[in-house]
Motif scaffolding. Structure first.
Motif, short mmCIF file in Angstrom:
data_model
loop_
_atom_site.label_atom_id
_atom_site.label_comp_id
_atom_site.label_asym_id
_atom_site.label_seq_id
_atom_site.Cartn_x
_atom_site.Cartn_y
_atom_site.Cartn_z
N ASN A 162 -1.58 -11.18 6.01
CA ASN A 162 -0.83 -10.47 7.06
C ASN A 162 0.47 -9.89 6.49
O ASN A 162 0.88 -8.77 6.85
CB ASN A 162 -0.52 -11.39 8.23
N SER A 165 -0.26 -6.87 4.54
CA SER A 165 -0.57 -5.77 5.46
C SER A 165 0.71 -5.19 6.05
O SER A 165 0.88 -3.96 6.14
CB SER A 165 -1.50 -6.26 6.57
N GLU A 166 1.63 -6.07 6.47
CA GLU A 166 2.90 -5.62 7.05
C GLU A 166 3.73 -4.88 6.02
O GLU A 166 4.41 -3.90 6.33
CB GLU A 166 3.69 -6.81 7.60
N GLY A 168 2.53 -3.13 3.61
CA GLY A 168 1.92 -1.80 3.52
C GLY A 168 2.39 -0.90 4.64
O GLY A 168 2.71 0.29 4.42
N LYS A 169 2.44 -1.45 5.87
CA LYS A 169 2.90 -0.67 7.03
C LYS A 169 4.36 -0.25 6.86
O LYS A 169 4.74 0.88 7.19
CB LYS A 169 2.74 -1.48 8.31
N ILE A 170 5.19 -1.22 6.36
CA ILE A 170 6.60 -0.91 6.16
C ILE A 170 6.77 0.20 5.14
O ILE A 170 7.58 1.12 5.31
CB ILE A 170 7.37 -2.17 5.73
N SER A 171 5.98 0.12 4.06
CA SER A 171 6.05 1.17 3.04
C SER A 171 5.68 2.52 3.63
O SER A 171 6.32 3.55 3.36
CB SER A 171 5.12 0.82 1.87
N GLN A 172 4.61 2.52 4.45
CA GLN A 172 4.18 3.77 5.10
C GLN A 172 5.26 4.29 6.04
O GLN A 172 5.54 5.51 6.08
CB GLN A 172 2.87 3.53 5.86
N MET A 173 5.89 3.38 6.79
CA MET A 173 6.96 3.78 7.70
C MET A 173 8.16 4.33 6.94
O MET A 173 8.83 5.27 7.39
CB MET A 173 7.38 2.60 8.57
N GLU A 176 7.28 7.79 6.03
CA GLU A 176 7.39 8.66 7.20
C GLU A 176 8.85 8.89 7.58
O GLU A 176 9.24 10.00 7.99
CB GLU A 176 6.65 8.03 8.38
#
Length: 212
Positions: A162, A165-166, A168-173, A176
């Motif tokens: 998890n 995964s988080e 990865g999301k933070i990196s994507q954010m 963005e």
């Protein structure tokens, strides 16, 4: 060649309970006719001996009569046995009484030692049972700890996944956010440019109107 045997006497007279001595000048196998007689050196009616003097004990259970002693199969002495003397019987009775008392003391000590040993055995058995019980309890506790460890390991693996995964999301954010920041800067520059143009046009119009 027949060996020469030397003896103190050839015909021996003795009472029950007494003893006689027999001498030999070479290695011999001595044998008393009746097992009630025994050589003190071997406590048996047969003795394999070296040259020397040996004691033949007449046991209290010997019957009256003449008993033969041989060496290497040859008769070497005849022992005439008469009834036991009263002093011998009395002496033997004292001996038996002393031995009996000694045996009684030894028996008491052995019985005491036996009880101590039995107690130690019982204590050891109880200790062994306790150790087995503790071992079973520890094995049960170990299984429980192992199960808890496996459960925590599973939860740890899940949390790790998890977390990745988080991340990865933070990196994507973040990507963005950077893109939005860039767009905002561009928008701000454009807006300022447009405002500047608008202000410039407005000012020019006002000036023209004033001149009229």
């Amino acid at each position: 060649m027949i060996a020469t045997l030397l003896f103190s006497i050839l015909i021996l007279s003795v009472s029950v309970g007494e003893n006689v001595t027999i001498s030999v000048n070479e290695r011999s196998i001595l044998k008393a006719e009746d097992p009630c007689m025994y050589f003190r050196e071997t406590m048996s009616s047969v003795a394999e001996v070296e040259p020397g003097v040996y004691t033949l004990q007449i046991g209290l259970n010997c019957s009256e009569g003449i008993k033969v002693v041989s060496a290497n199969g040859n008769r070497i002495a005849a022992v005439s046995i008469s009834p036991a003397k009263s002093e011998v019987i009395q002496k033997y009775a004292f001996y038996l009484e002393r031995e009996l008392r000694g045996a009684g003391v030894k028996y008491s000590k052995l019985f005491e030692e036996l009880n101590k040993t039995l107690k130690k055995v019982k204590d050891l058995e109880e200790e062994n049972l306790k150790l087995k019980t503790d071992k079973t309890a520890l094995e049960t506790e170990l299984r429980s700890v192992k199960e808890s460890y496996e459960l925590l390991q599973s939860r740890y693996n899940t949390l790790t996944q998890n977390l990745e995964s988080e991340r990865g999301k933070i990196s994507q954010m973040e990507i963005e956010l950077k893109s939005l920041s860039a767009q905002t800067a561009t928008y701000r520059t454009t807006t300022l440019f447009l405002i500047s143009i608008f202000i410039g046009s407005f000012t020019a119009t006002v000036m023209m109107l004033r001149r009229r």
